[in-house]
Scaffold this motif. Structure first.
Motif, PDB file in Angstrom:
ATOM      1  N   HIS A 463       0.899  23.021   8.814  1.00  0.00           N
ATOM      2  CA  HIS A 463       1.470  22.829  10.143  1.00  0.00           C
ATOM      3  C   HIS A 463       1.177  24.034  11.034  1.00  0.00           C
ATOM      4  O   HIS A 463       1.401  25.183  10.651  1.00  0.00           O
ATOM      5  CB  HIS A 463       2.979  22.600  10.057  1.00  0.00           C
ATOM      6  CG  HIS A 463       3.356  21.433   9.199  1.00  0.00           C
ATOM      7  ND1 HIS A 463       2.999  20.135   9.514  1.00  0.00           N
ATOM      8  CD2 HIS A 463       4.028  21.363   8.025  1.00  0.00           C
ATOM      9  CE1 HIS A 463       3.453  19.318   8.573  1.00  0.00           C
ATOM     10  NE2 HIS A 463       4.075  20.036   7.664  1.00  0.00           N
ATOM     11  N   HIS A 464       0.726  23.751  12.253  1.00  0.00           N
ATOM     12  CA  HIS A 464       0.384  24.811  13.200  1.00  0.00           C
ATOM     13  C   HIS A 464       1.603  25.675  13.538  1.00  0.00           C
ATOM     14  O   HIS A 464       1.495  26.900  13.671  1.00  0.00           O
ATOM     15  CB  HIS A 464      -0.186  24.182  14.472  1.00  0.00           C
ATOM     16  CG  HIS A 464      -0.468  25.167  15.559  1.00  0.00           C
ATOM     17  ND1 HIS A 464      -1.403  26.179  15.433  1.00  0.00           N
ATOM     18  CD2 HIS A 464       0.082  25.311  16.811  1.00  0.00           C
ATOM     19  CE1 HIS A 464      -1.432  26.892  16.542  1.00  0.00           C
ATOM     20  NE2 HIS A 464      -0.550  26.391  17.385  1.00  0.00           N
ATOM     21  N   ILE A 465       2.765  25.044  13.671  1.00  0.00           N
ATOM     22  CA  ILE A 465       3.984  25.791  14.008  1.00  0.00           C
ATOM     23  C   ILE A 465       4.277  26.836  12.939  1.00  0.00           C
ATOM     24  O   ILE A 465       4.640  27.974  13.245  1.00  0.00           O
ATOM     25  CB  ILE A 465       5.183  24.826  14.162  1.00  0.00           C
ATOM     26  CG1 ILE A 465       4.971  23.911  15.376  1.00  0.00           C
ATOM     27  CG2 ILE A 465       6.482  25.601  14.311  1.00  0.00           C
ATOM     28  CD1 ILE A 465       6.040  22.861  15.552  1.00  0.00           C
ATOM     29  N   GLY A 466       4.094  26.458  11.677  1.00  0.00           N
ATOM     30  CA  GLY A 466       4.322  27.400  10.585  1.00  0.00           C
ATOM     31  C   GLY A 466       3.356  28.567  10.631  1.00  0.00           C
ATOM     32  O   GLY A 466       3.735  29.725  10.396  1.00  0.00           O
ATOM     33  N   ASN A 467       2.093  28.290  10.945  1.00  0.00           N
ATOM     34  CA  ASN A 467       1.100  29.363  11.038  1.00  0.00           C
ATOM     35  C   ASN A 467       1.412  30.307  12.202  1.00  0.00           C
ATOM     36  O   ASN A 467       1.294  31.529  12.071  1.00  0.00           O
ATOM     37  CB  ASN A 467      -0.299  28.763  11.209  1.00  0.00           C
ATOM     38  CG  ASN A 467      -0.807  28.114   9.937  1.00  0.00           C
ATOM     39  OD1 ASN A 467      -0.465  28.527   8.839  1.00  0.00           O
ATOM     40  ND2 ASN A 467      -1.621  27.087  10.077  1.00  0.00           N
ATOM     41  N   MET A 468       1.813  29.743  13.337  1.00  0.00           N
ATOM     42  CA  MET A 468       2.180  30.571  14.486  1.00  0.00           C
ATOM     43  C   MET A 468       3.386  31.447  14.164  1.00  0.00           C
ATOM     44  O   MET A 468       3.438  32.635  14.523  1.00  0.00           O
ATOM     45  CB  MET A 468       2.492  29.679  15.691  1.00  0.00           C
ATOM     46  CG  MET A 468       1.278  29.022  16.331  1.00  0.00           C
ATOM     47  SD  MET A 468       0.259  30.213  17.243  1.00  0.00           S
ATOM     48  CE  MET A 468       1.330  30.530  18.643  1.00  0.00           C
ATOM     49  N   PHE A 469       4.336  30.866  13.465  1.00  0.00           N
ATOM     50  CA  PHE A 469       5.536  31.617  13.093  1.00  0.00           C
ATOM     51  C   PHE A 469       5.167  32.776  12.164  1.00  0.00           C
ATOM     52  O   PHE A 469       5.690  33.886  12.307  1.00  0.00           O
ATOM     53  CB  PHE A 469       6.533  30.687  12.402  1.00  0.00           C
ATOM     54  CG  PHE A 469       7.805  31.370  11.973  1.00  0.00           C
ATOM     55  CD1 PHE A 469       8.814  31.612  12.894  1.00  0.00           C
ATOM     56  CD2 PHE A 469       7.986  31.763  10.655  1.00  0.00           C
ATOM     57  CE1 PHE A 469       9.987  32.240  12.497  1.00  0.00           C
ATOM     58  CE2 PHE A 469       9.150  32.395  10.249  1.00  0.00           C
ATOM     59  CZ  PHE A 469      10.159  32.623  11.179  1.00  0.00           C
ATOM     60  N   ALA A 470       4.266  32.506  11.219  1.00  0.00           N
ATOM     61  CA  ALA A 470       3.840  33.553  10.290  1.00  0.00           C
ATOM     62  C   ALA A 470       3.173  34.713  11.030  1.00  0.00           C
ATOM     63  O   ALA A 470       3.387  35.890  10.700  1.00  0.00           O
ATOM     64  CB  ALA A 470       2.897  32.975   9.238  1.00  0.00           C
ATOM     65  N   VAL A 471       2.366  34.393  12.046  1.00  0.00           N
ATOM     66  CA  VAL A 471       1.716  35.443  12.838  1.00  0.00           C
ATOM     67  C   VAL A 471       2.766  36.311  13.534  1.00  0.00           C
ATOM     68  O   VAL A 471       2.672  37.547  13.551  1.00  0.00           O
ATOM     69  CB  VAL A 471       0.748  34.827  13.874  1.00  0.00           C
ATOM     70  CG1 VAL A 471       0.179  35.916  14.782  1.00  0.00           C
ATOM     71  CG2 VAL A 471      -0.383  34.092  13.168  1.00  0.00           C
ATOM     72  N   GLU A 472       3.784  35.674  14.106  1.00  0.00           N
ATOM     73  CA  GLU A 472       4.852  36.418  14.772  1.00  0.00           C
ATOM     74  C   GLU A 472       5.566  37.351  13.807  1.00  0.00           C
ATOM     75  O   GLU A 472       5.867  38.511  14.134  1.00  0.00           O
ATOM     76  CB  GLU A 472       5.855  35.438  15.387  1.00  0.00           C
ATOM     77  CG  GLU A 472       5.303  34.620  16.541  1.00  0.00           C
ATOM     78  CD  GLU A 472       6.302  33.585  17.026  1.00  0.00           C
ATOM     79  OE1 GLU A 472       7.459  33.641  16.562  1.00  0.00           O
ATOM     80  OE2 GLU A 472       5.930  32.734  17.851  1.00  0.00           O
ATOM     81  N   GLN A 473       5.835  36.863  12.592  1.00  0.00           N
ATOM     82  CA  GLN A 473       6.538  37.688  11.613  1.00  0.00           C
ATOM     83  C   GLN A 473       5.668  38.854  11.142  1.00  0.00           C
ATOM     84  O   GLN A 473       6.162  39.964  10.915  1.00  0.00           O
ATOM     85  CB  GLN A 473       6.971  36.830  10.416  1.00  0.00           C
ATOM     86  CG  GLN A 473       7.936  35.717  10.759  1.00  0.00           C
ATOM     87  CD  GLN A 473       9.185  36.242  11.453  1.00  0.00           C
ATOM     88  OE1 GLN A 473       9.817  37.184  10.990  1.00  0.00           O
ATOM     89  NE2 GLN A 473       9.539  35.621  12.575  1.00  0.00           N
TER      90      GLN A 473
END
Length: 554
Positions: A463-473
């Protein structure tokens, strides 16, 4: 059916959705408005039939997602059972006291009726909790899985009540239902062959409404129980998730009819709204009891708090219990309206509370930590990572393929992160270094130990949302190494690059390139020895899969 029903329901649902609340509040409001316009439940038998279908499909969908093993964990079955008992013991004297001080709706209720009300008030909303978890991307987080497990246990309690409420002893032929596991292989073969699309939906409806509801009712059992049991029977099939998604909108549409029928039973008086407000003031007790129970089962205070707030509301299943009780004459029909209003108000309050729970925890986390019981639950401890050179988030087919390529071509430790325990066990059996964790959950990053030697992070989550969240973290952790990601859509690639991801690979483009490479090697072999030598030299000079730039081999 009156055109006004569809128009009013649509408008109310849209208005409520615009303010970020579950549409079911709008459907309840639509029922009240339609009642004002003179439309009553008794005049719409079709609506009641659709409502019954909605409840059965809801239970069937729950069964399809049910992991029986997850319910056997003490933090799920024991905490849900103890919370049910504790809630009844809390609500019963409170309701009795309110009756003694003269509240009209409670004055004439006997102890059995108060027990029924306490039972209905003990439930938390599956619809609301799942919506919040999906929006936050926390469905697979530990607190999300525990909350869903508790909700399923509550749903099972409700189904048992619905079955007992039928009042009749089941037929002797009901014992034949014990043979259902024997026909499971045959059902699975049919499941394999129905394909997709409308045939899959038709199969699901047949299983839920014929093999489940009709068959169980024919032998004297509650049809709702049959829908749940058949759902559980199909849960182990590879296409169970696809079936659940296929019938999702049928279930949601029929449940609209259920919420409409609640409102069509009558309009709440000012006294009813006031009593519903008093019931909502008791919701904090449900949250506190969940928190105490979950921390006693050695879950971290953060996990316990997030799960407790997610469960801090009243439930549509409480309405279902009350509806059955009212239809049997066990409760006055007015209580169905009061509970519907209490449900709506609890959602209005729970939505902002769930949005603010992280800030609340951060502000008082030192106090909450003192309430933890050690040693902590094995799934809720710090995640040891060692000192890997490469970190792969998501160990599905893409992640595992990347892991093997890195292991073959580069030195240094590799670590994979995967949220599904069965996949973690599989990878470990294959010799891969994989730990359980959900990179789309804030809790994961808080428990993750630091890895000073980390050079490359591969984002291989679906999921793209999960990947974006991981980048933020990763940014919050001040990670200075390289980041690479797999995407399905070009717009996703752009947003990841804007966030600082070093390299992004389109899944379909990469698959197309791999397909052509395979065709060339299999079908278009070089015609001359010179071409073979040239191809071999190119292969040696540049690897077929470039993981990331500027990484030196051993």
């Amino acid at each position: 059916m009156e055109p006004a029903i569809l128009i009013v329901t649509l408008l109310c649902g849209m208005l409520v959705s615009r303010v970020g609340l579950p549409p079911l509040i709008g459907y309840l409001a639509a029922g009240f408005l339609l009642f004002i316009f003179g439309i009553q439940d008794e005049s719409l038998p079709l609506l009641q039939e659709l409502a019954d279908l909605g409840v059965m499909l809801l239970l069937f969908a729950i069964g399809l997602k049910l992991d029986v093993k997850s319910l056997l964990k003490s933090e799920v079955w024991a905490s849900s059972s103890l919370h049910l008992i504790g809630s009844i013991l809390f609500f019963l004297p409170i309701l009795k006291l309110l009756g003694l001080v003269g509240l009209d709706r409670l004055v004439d209720l006997d102890i059995d009726q108060l027990l029924l009300l306490s039972f209905a008030l003990s439930f938390s909303s599956t619809v609301f909790a799942v919506k919040v978890l999906d929006e936050n991307g926390d469905s697979q987080a530990l607190y999300g899985r525990i909350a869903i497990g508790i909700l399923i246990m509550q749903d099972i309690f409700a189904v048992l009540f619905l079955t007992i409420s039928k009042g009749d002893f089941p037929s002797i032929y009901a014992l034949g239902l014990l043979l259902l596991p024997l026909v499971k292989p045959l059902i699975y073969k049919i499941f394999d062959r129905v394909g997709h699309g409308e045939m899959l939906i038709l199969f699901g409806l047949t299983m839920a409404l014929v093999m489940g509801a009709w068959l169980f009712e024919a032998v004297g059992l509650k049809p709702d129980l049959g829908a749940l049991i058949i759902g559980i029977l199909l849960a182990g099939h590879a296409k169970a998730s696809e079936l659940s998604k296929s019938i999702y909108y049928f279930k949601e549409l029929f449940l609209v009819a259920f919420f409409l029928t609640i409102g069509l039973n009558g309009l709440p008086t000012i006294a009813d709204v006031g009593l519903a407000g008093l019931l909502v003031l008791l919701v904090p007790f449900k949250i506190m009891l969940f928190f105490i129970l979950l921390t006693r089962f050695k879950l971290r205070s953060r996990t316990s708090l997030f799960a407790s707030f997610n469960l801090g509301n009243y439930s549509e299943f409480g309405l279902i219990v009350a509806a059955v009780a009212a239809s049997k004459g066990w409760l006055p029909a007015e209580w169905l309206i009061i509970l519907a209003v209490a449900l709506s108000i609890s959602f209005l309050i729970a939505a902002p509370l769930n949005a603010a729970v992280n800030k609340f925890y951060q502000r008082y986390h030192k106090t909450f930590i003192t309430l933890e019981k050690h040693p902590l639950h094995p799934e809720d401890r710090q995640i040891p990572v060692g000192n890997p050179r490469f970190l792969i988030l998501g160990m599905g087919r893409i992640g595992s393929g990347a892991y093997d390529e890195l292991r073959a071509k580069y030195s240094g430790e590799i670590l994979g992160i995967e949220h599904k325990q069965e996949l973690v066990d599989f990878h470990r059996s294959e010799g891969r270094n994989v730990v359980q964790g959900d990179a789309s959950d804030t809790d994961f990053w808080e428990k993750l130990e630091r890895a000073p030697g980390l050079e490359l992070v591969l984002l291989a989550m679906p999921h793209h949302i999960g990947n974006m969240f991981a980048v933020e973290q990763l940014k919050k952790l001040d990670y200075q190494g390289k980041i690479s990601a797999i995407v399905q859509y070009s717009e996703d690639a752009e947003s990841l690059k804007e966030q600082g991801v070093n390299s992004v690979y389109n899944l379909y483009e990469a698959a197309g390139a791999g397909f052509v490479d395979n065709v060339i090697h299999e079908l278009l072999e070089p015609n001359t020895e010179e071409e073979e030598e040239a191809e071999a030299s190119v292969d040696k000079a540049s690897p077929a899969v470039e993981i990331t730039p500027n990484l030196s081999k051993p």
